[in-house]
Design a protein around this motif. Structure first.
Motif, short mmCIF file in Angstrom:
data_model
loop_
_atom_site.label_atom_id
_atom_site.label_comp_id
_atom_site.label_asym_id
_atom_site.label_seq_id
_atom_site.Cartn_x
_atom_site.Cartn_y
_atom_site.Cartn_z
N HIS A 113 21.00 -4.87 -8.39
CA HIS A 113 19.65 -4.44 -7.97
C HIS A 113 19.06 -3.10 -8.51
CE1 HIS A 113 16.77 -3.89 -4.68
NE2 HIS A 113 17.26 -2.67 -4.68
N LEU A 174 13.45 11.52 2.58
CA LEU A 174 11.93 11.41 3.05
C LEU A 174 11.90 10.62 4.45
CD1 LEU A 174 10.22 10.85 -0.41
CD2 LEU A 174 10.47 12.96 0.70
N ASP A 175 12.64 9.58 4.49
CA ASP A 175 12.44 8.84 5.70
C ASP A 175 13.22 9.66 6.84
OD1 ASP A 175 11.58 6.77 4.23
OD2 ASP A 175 13.59 5.56 3.82
N PRO A 186 8.41 3.33 7.04
CA PRO A 186 9.23 4.45 6.03
C PRO A 186 8.53 5.57 5.99
CG PRO A 186 8.03 2.71 4.98
CD PRO A 186 7.69 2.60 6.47
N GLY A 188 8.64 7.70 3.16
CA GLY A 188 7.86 8.12 1.83
C GLY A 188 6.10 8.12 1.73
N GLU A 192 3.82 11.49 1.66
CA GLU A 192 3.05 11.59 0.75
C GLU A 192 1.43 11.84 1.18
OE1 GLU A 192 2.71 8.80 -2.58
OE2 GLU A 192 1.53 10.11 -3.82
N VAL A 290 10.81 5.67 -4.41
CA VAL A 290 10.20 6.84 -4.32
C VAL A 290 9.20 7.18 -5.46
CG1 VAL A 290 10.77 9.24 -4.13
CG2 VAL A 290 12.14 7.71 -2.90
N THR A 319 8.60 -0.64 -5.27
CA THR A 319 9.71 -0.76 -4.24
C THR A 319 10.26 -2.36 -4.60
OG1 THR A 319 7.52 -1.71 -3.19
CG2 THR A 319 8.53 0.41 -2.55
N ASP A 320 11.21 -2.87 -3.47
CA ASP A 320 11.89 -3.93 -3.73
C ASP A 320 11.03 -5.27 -4.09
OD1 ASP A 320 14.22 -2.27 -3.51
OD2 ASP A 320 14.59 -2.77 -1.70
O1 KG4 Z 1 13.29 0.50 -3.71
P1 KG4 Z 1 13.05 0.59 -2.26
O2 KG4 Z 1 12.12 -0.45 -1.69
O3 KG4 Z 1 14.44 0.17 -1.68
C1 KG4 Z 1 15.62 0.59 -1.84
O4 KG4 Z 1 16.23 -0.12 -2.86
O5 KG4 Z 1 16.11 1.52 -1.32
O6 KG4 Z 1 12.65 1.90 -1.88
C2 KG4 Z 1 12.38 2.39 -0.50
C3 KG4 Z 1 12.09 3.88 -0.26
C4 KG4 Z 1 11.78 4.39 0.94
O7 KG4 Z 1 12.95 5.53 1.17
C5 KG4 Z 1 10.49 4.75 0.98
O8 KG4 Z 1 10.49 6.02 1.88
C6 KG4 Z 1 10.26 5.11 -0.28
O9 KG4 Z 1 11.03 4.25 -1.19
N1 KG4 Z 1 8.75 5.39 -0.88
C7 KG4 Z 1 8.18 6.50 -1.30
C8 KG4 Z 1 6.78 6.07 -1.22
N2 KG4 Z 1 6.56 4.62 -1.16
C9 KG4 Z 1 8.07 4.32 -0.92
N3 KG4 Z 1 8.76 7.64 -1.30
C10 KG4 Z 1 7.90 8.53 -1.40
N4 KG4 Z 1 6.45 8.23 -1.95
C11 KG4 Z 1 5.88 7.16 -1.75
N5 KG4 Z 1 4.74 6.97 -1.90
#
Ligand code: KG4
Ligand code: ZN
Length: 359
Positions: A113, A174-175, A186, A188, A192, A290, A319-320
């Motif tokens: 991943h 952030l979470d 979530p 993030g 923002e 992020v 994101t995933d």
């Molecule tokens: O990559 P992802 O979908 O899952 C993992 O592999 O962990 O990342 C999710 C993370 C969460 O902590 C979420 O709060 C953060 O990405 N995130 C952000 C934003 N959109 C999602 N952090 C900061 N600013 C954003 N706009």
């Protein structure tokens, strides 16, 4: 033409994609469970697994339909994320993928991943550029809810994790802040949005392991991150301003969120630029959830020296998602890196030594 069906279930998104030749995304369906986990302020692994079980079959069908695929005969391989991630969640995708592969006599490919997040940066944009030696050494900052790490990749595909978080990931910071402030999950995106109304220089949160406040950084932590201290200082800050029940005024809330986000971003950018300089990186990649953050993106754009090429993952692939899984699997397939049906899932990042997309 090679078509790969990819499955991603490492956390709280059930995603399935069909990708042609490693970068043409024919479909990328993402079913988010965010609403299911929101009441708990974080992802509950067993709940995630059960939601994946329910979503998997319809999402696979939708991904095939969106890609215009009528039969699995048209697909060349089945790939699934097999780590790092939440084990109960990963097992659903891995087992579904193995079943599809076995039932249709197709190769199965397990995908890391973390490396997929790096690869996501190049989807839709022509992967030939990844074979360009002048891109290397390439330094990737992967920032998500589960990871914060700096990976150095050389032109021969050797990959080294040069820095990682020693406690929380940046997304987790952030979470957790968002949960503490009652802003939801979530964190993030809401951090923002809320922070955009505030003054990011109003409050001074710590920048751990950056050598600020006269504190020397130990050699082994030069490129490592630490975010748990910022989170703790947020708690004290909020109690100081708003008492035990953290009753902040609107302005205090905006300024607090903006200043907190600034501290996290400042650390990410400083560490990345230091590593880029020390390792003489020719390019920097920003990816992971992020990386959606506009302030972080802009800061890297503004601060990266002109001689270094900066690649920001497209927001839709930060994101995933399964497009990055099916895309990366193309390189495994062309190099004969097929996995047995006994392949296991793993929770933590194993030692990365090689990526398959540089040649
Ligand atoms: O990559 P992802 O979908 O899952 C993992 O592999 O962990 O990342 C999710 C993370 C969460 O902590 C979420 O709060 C953060 O990405 N995130 C952000 C934003 N959109 C999602 N952090 C900061 N600013 C954003 N706009
Ligand atoms: Zn992720």
């Amino acid at each position: 033409m090679t078509l790969i069906l990819g499955i991603e279930t490492s956390c709280d998104e059930t995603s399935v994609a069909v990708v042609e030749d490693g970068d043409r995304v024919l479909s990328n369906v993402v079913a988010s469970q965010i609403r299911k986990h929101a009441p708990y302020g974080g992802v509950v692994p067993e709940l995630a697994a059960r939601e994946h079980l329910k979503a998997m079959d319809p999402v696979v069908r939708q991904a095939l339909k969106d890609a215009g695929i009528n039969s699995l005969d048209e697909i060349d391989a089945i790939a699934a994320t097999n780590g790092p991630g939440l084990i109960p969640a990963l097992l659903v995708g891995v087992n579904y993928a193995k079943g599809l592969a076995a039932g249709n006599d197709l190769p199965f490919i397990g995908i890391n991943h973390f490396i997929a997040h790096i690869y996501a940066t190049f989807l839709d944009s022509g992967i030939e550029q990844l074979r360009e030696p002048s891109l290397y050494p390439l330094l990737a900052l992967v920032v998500s809810g589960g990871h914060t790490a700096l990976v150095l990749i050389t032109a021969d595909g050797q990959a080294t994790v040069v820095g990682t978080t020693i406690d929380d990931a940046a997304g987790e910071a952030l979470d957790k802040a968002s949960k503490l402030l009652g802003l939801g999950y979530p964190g993030g995106p809401v951090i923002e949005k809320t922070g955009a109304n505030g003054d990011s220089s109003k409050y001074d949160f710590p920048r751990p392991l950056t050598g600020g406040a006269g504190k020397a950084v130990a050699e082994e932590n030069k490129y490592n991150f630490s975010f748990s201290g910022i989170k703790t200082s947020l708690l004290y800050h909020c109690k100081r301003l708003g008492g035990e029940d953290i009753a902040l005024s609107e302005t205090e809330m905006f300024d607090t969120v903006a200043s907190y986000q600034e501290a996290v971003i400042d650390v990410l950018v400083k560490k990345t630029l230091k590593a880029a300089k020390d390792f003489n990186a020719a390019s920097i990649v920003l990816s992971g959830g992020v990386a959606c953050n506009g302030v972080l993106r802009q800061r890297l754009e503004d601060c990266t020296p002109k001689r270094i090429k900066l690649f920001l993952a497209p927001r839709k692939y930060c994101t995933d998602n399964a497009a990055m899984v099916a895309g990366l699997a193309f390189h495994h397939l062309r190099k004969g890196m097929i996995d047995p049906l006994t392949t296991d899932a793993f929770a933590r990042l194993p030692q990365i030594s090689q990526v398959p997309f540089t040649d």
